[in-house]
Scaffold this motif. Structure first.
Motif, short mmCIF file in Angstrom:
data_model
loop_
_atom_site.label_atom_id
_atom_site.label_comp_id
_atom_site.label_asym_id
_atom_site.label_seq_id
_atom_site.Cartn_x
_atom_site.Cartn_y
_atom_site.Cartn_z
N TYR A 44 35.21 -8.92 -24.92
CA TYR A 44 34.29 -7.82 -25.14
C TYR A 44 34.87 -6.82 -26.13
CZ TYR A 44 37.37 -5.26 -21.87
OH TYR A 44 38.45 -4.68 -21.25
N ASP A 45 33.95 -6.09 -26.76
CA ASP A 45 34.32 -4.90 -27.53
C ASP A 45 34.14 -3.66 -26.68
OD1 ASP A 45 34.88 -6.05 -30.27
OD2 ASP A 45 32.84 -6.79 -29.97
N TYR A 46 33.04 -3.66 -25.90
CA TYR A 46 32.78 -2.61 -24.92
C TYR A 46 32.48 -3.27 -23.59
CZ TYR A 46 32.11 0.42 -29.02
OH TYR A 46 32.28 1.11 -30.20
N LEU A 47 33.06 -2.73 -22.52
CA LEU A 47 32.82 -3.25 -21.17
C LEU A 47 32.15 -2.18 -20.33
CD1 LEU A 47 33.24 -5.40 -18.92
CD2 LEU A 47 35.45 -4.31 -18.46
N VAL A 48 31.08 -2.55 -19.64
CA VAL A 48 30.38 -1.63 -18.75
C VAL A 48 30.36 -2.23 -17.35
CG1 VAL A 48 28.26 -0.35 -18.28
CG2 VAL A 48 28.93 -0.84 -20.66
N VAL A 49 30.96 -1.54 -16.39
CA VAL A 49 30.97 -1.98 -15.00
C VAL A 49 29.77 -1.34 -14.31
CG1 VAL A 49 32.28 -2.09 -12.85
CG2 VAL A 49 33.49 -2.11 -15.06
N ALA A 50 28.83 -2.17 -13.89
CA ALA A 50 27.61 -1.71 -13.22
C ALA A 50 27.41 -2.53 -11.95
CB ALA A 50 26.41 -1.81 -14.15
N THR A 51 28.47 -2.65 -11.17
CA THR A 51 28.49 -3.56 -10.02
C THR A 51 27.88 -2.98 -8.76
OG1 THR A 51 30.78 -2.83 -9.78
CG2 THR A 51 30.43 -4.97 -10.79
N GLY A 52 27.48 -1.70 -8.79
CA GLY A 52 26.80 -1.13 -7.63
C GLY A 52 27.74 -0.84 -6.47
N SER A 53 27.28 -1.15 -5.27
CA SER A 53 28.03 -0.79 -4.06
C SER A 53 28.02 -1.93 -3.06
CB SER A 53 27.42 0.47 -3.42
OG SER A 53 26.06 0.24 -3.06
N LEU A 54 28.94 -1.84 -2.11
CA LEU A 54 29.04 -2.79 -1.00
C LEU A 54 29.03 -2.02 0.31
CD1 LEU A 54 31.92 -5.05 -2.39
CD2 LEU A 54 29.48 -5.59 -2.38
N THR A 55 28.71 -2.70 1.39
CA THR A 55 28.69 -2.06 2.70
C THR A 55 30.08 -1.58 3.09
OG1 THR A 55 26.87 -3.49 3.39
CG2 THR A 55 28.07 -2.36 5.13
N ASN A 56 30.15 -0.36 3.60
CA ASN A 56 31.41 0.21 4.07
C ASN A 56 31.44 0.13 5.60
OD1 ASN A 56 33.73 1.63 4.57
ND2 ASN A 56 33.00 3.58 3.73
N PHE A 57 32.33 -0.68 6.14
CA PHE A 57 32.46 -0.82 7.59
C PHE A 57 33.55 0.10 8.16
CE2 PHE A 57 30.65 -4.88 6.20
CZ PHE A 57 29.57 -4.99 7.05
N PHE A 58 34.13 0.94 7.32
CA PHE A 58 35.12 1.92 7.75
C PHE A 58 36.29 1.29 8.51
CE2 PHE A 58 31.02 4.08 7.45
CZ PHE A 58 31.32 5.07 6.51
N GLY A 59 36.62 0.06 8.14
CA GLY A 59 37.78 -0.60 8.74
C GLY A 59 37.59 -1.09 10.15
N ILE A 60 36.34 -1.10 10.64
CA ILE A 60 36.09 -1.57 12.02
C ILE A 60 35.82 -3.08 11.97
CG2 ILE A 60 34.78 -1.21 14.14
CD1 ILE A 60 33.91 1.51 13.01
N GLU A 61 36.83 -3.85 12.27
CA GLU A 61 36.76 -5.29 12.07
C GLU A 61 35.69 -5.96 12.92
OE1 GLU A 61 37.54 -9.45 12.81
OE2 GLU A 61 37.87 -7.85 14.27
N SER A 62 35.52 -5.51 14.16
CA SER A 62 34.53 -6.15 15.05
C SER A 62 33.11 -5.95 14.53
CB SER A 62 34.66 -5.61 16.47
OG SER A 62 34.36 -4.22 16.51
N ILE A 63 32.87 -4.80 13.89
CA ILE A 63 31.54 -4.56 13.33
C ILE A 63 31.35 -5.38 12.06
CG2 ILE A 63 30.12 -2.80 12.20
CD1 ILE A 63 31.16 -0.80 14.24
#
Length: 458
Positions: A104-123
């Motif tokens: 690339y000459d210019y890179l644009v990261v537009a990957t959005g978001s992912l669910t945040n489980f706040f480190g609660i593994e069982s959830i």
């Protein structure tokens, strides 16, 4: 190298992600002297605000998705590659994917978001989420599978756990899916399951904060709470879910809600990419950018939308993670690319707040506009429908969504209660197609005896 992309005398702009921001940026560069390359793991653009309607059977999945190649048909400077991005190599201006490297000459990261489980593994292991079309279809199948199972249970406690639905998170997604489920309980499920006593079906909306719809006005928060309570939703504020296991959603160390159905809509993280320096990635995985979306420390790397952490005096916690922000940043970045190509100085981004809204149920919605303009009820509901209908990509999708909504409104019914592919928690995968946890777990069964409380290691 370059996955068979043609050589060009123009600068190459590589956009990772074809959500609201990535799609708008690629469209805005249509007539500019650049080569636009979009990389996305899916070959379609997904209209996330309506995923909950797919999950509850109000809309078809393909009415909120549109093929990327069809969106850009006729755009001569556009190229698309379906791939997973493994990491970015900023030193050599390359993106490493599972199908090869792209320079690339210019890179644009537009990957959005992912669910945040706040480190609660069982959830993370057991809860359902609504971040993609497969998530929504899995949730729809799972809810109706559990109702089919409830018909076979003689034990009232087991039947109750199969019918109870706990929604965690009082933002727009949590409020909207809770309202939709409550309407389905009132108008749809009695027709399908006359053998079940639907008074036993509890819809519990759990919010860790003191109010629903945190970013909205106090009037909208109060109206949304009132609407949900009128629909029979059990709203529990200042309450958090600590873990979810053995078909119990624990809100204290010992107190729990018996349920097989936990829908996690409590928060999101940015979807930052491997390869970027740790110092530019925030705690919630957003990428620090300056006032024209340039990643800190780089001249040719940019981020827009949910993944971009643009801090201003008005917004010290960063721009809100909303589609209008992503779209406005995309259009502004396209203008700045033109300036940079002309060797001119980029100009800072200014967000124009067009307002926020949330729907609760039929004829029940809340809308906040600039200058403290607020309205609700039927007018708010019509406004919500119109805005979302016009924002859908593709004429066919607009028509299909309108027809489905009209049918649901006048028939008080939702025709898409289909278990197309039976879902089992052991098959649960994250958005990258990998297992959500390293180990498999069988679908838990309700156990009337609470398990021993595990004390976290010091």
């Amino acid at each position: 190298m370059d996955t068979n992309l043609p050589k060009s005398n123009h600068p190459r702009v590589v956009i990772i992600g074809c959500g609201f921001g990535g799609m708008r940026l690629a469209q805005s560069l249509k007539h500019d002297p650049v080569q636009v390359v979009v990389i996305d793991r899916h070959n379609y653009h997904n209209f996330q605000p309506l995923l909950y309607q797919v999950a509850t059977g109000a809309l078809e999945a393909d009415s909120i998705a549109y093929p990327i190649r069809k969106i850009f048909a006729g755009q001569k400077n556009f190229f698309y590659r379906m791939a997973d991005v493994e990491h970015v190599d900023t030193a050599n201006n390359r993106v490493h994917t599972n199908i090869g490297e792209v320079s690339y000459d210019y890179l644009v990261v537009a990957t959005g978001s992912l669910t945040n489980f706040f480190g609660i593994e069982s959830i993370e292991r057991n809860a359902m989420q609504i971040k993609s079309i497969p998530n929504a279809l899995n949730l729809r199948s799972y809810i109706f599978q559990n109702f089919e199972k409830a018909l076979l249970k003689e034990d009232p406690a087991q039947r109750q756990a199969l019918m109870n639905i706990v929604v965690v998170g009082g933002g727009p997604t949590g409020v909207e899916i809770s309202g939709s489920l409550a309407e389905m309980r009132r108008t749809v499920l009695p027709k399908d399951y006359p053998e079940l006593d639907l008074k036993q079906m509890n819809i519990i909306l759990v919010e860790a904060g003191p109010a629903l719809l945190g970013p909205m006005s106090q009037k909208s928060q109060q109206e949304a709470l009132r609407y949900l309570q009128e629909l029979g939703v059990d709203v529990r504020l200042n309450t958090g879910i600590k873990r979810f296991e053995d078909c119990r959603a624990y809100y204290t160390e010992t107190d729990f809600i018996p349920t097989e159905n936990l829908i996690w809509a409590a928060g999101v993280n940015g979807a930052a990419l491997p390869g970027l320096p740790e110092q530019v990635v925030t705690r919630n995985k957003r990428i620090n950018v300056n006032s024209w979306n340039q990643v800190e420390g780089f001249e040719n790397v940019f981020a827009i939308g949910d993944v971009a952490n643009m801090v201003t005096d008005d917004m010290p916690k960063g721009m809100p993670m909303l589609a209008p922000v992503a779209q406005q940043q995309a259009e502004h970045l396209a203008d700045n690319f033109r300036r940079m190509i002309r060797r001119e100085q980029p100009v800072p981004f200014k967000y124009f707040n067009k307002g926020v809204m949330a729907i609760v149920a039929r004829n029940k919605a809340v809308v906040d506009l600039p200058k403290d303009v607020h309205f609700r009820g039927f007018l708010g509901w019509l406004t919500w429908l119109f805005v979302h209908l016009m924002t859908l990509v593709g004429f066919r999708n607009k028509v299909v969504a309108f027809v489905d909504w009209a049918f649901s409104y006048f028939a008080s019914d939702q025709a898409l209660r289909l278990i197309i592919r039976p879902f089992n928690r052991r098959d649960m995968k994250d958005d990258k197609g990998k297992r959500a946890a390293e180990h498999q777990v069988a679908t838990p069964q309700y156990n009337p005896t609470p398990p021993a409380i595990q004390t976290p290691a010091a």
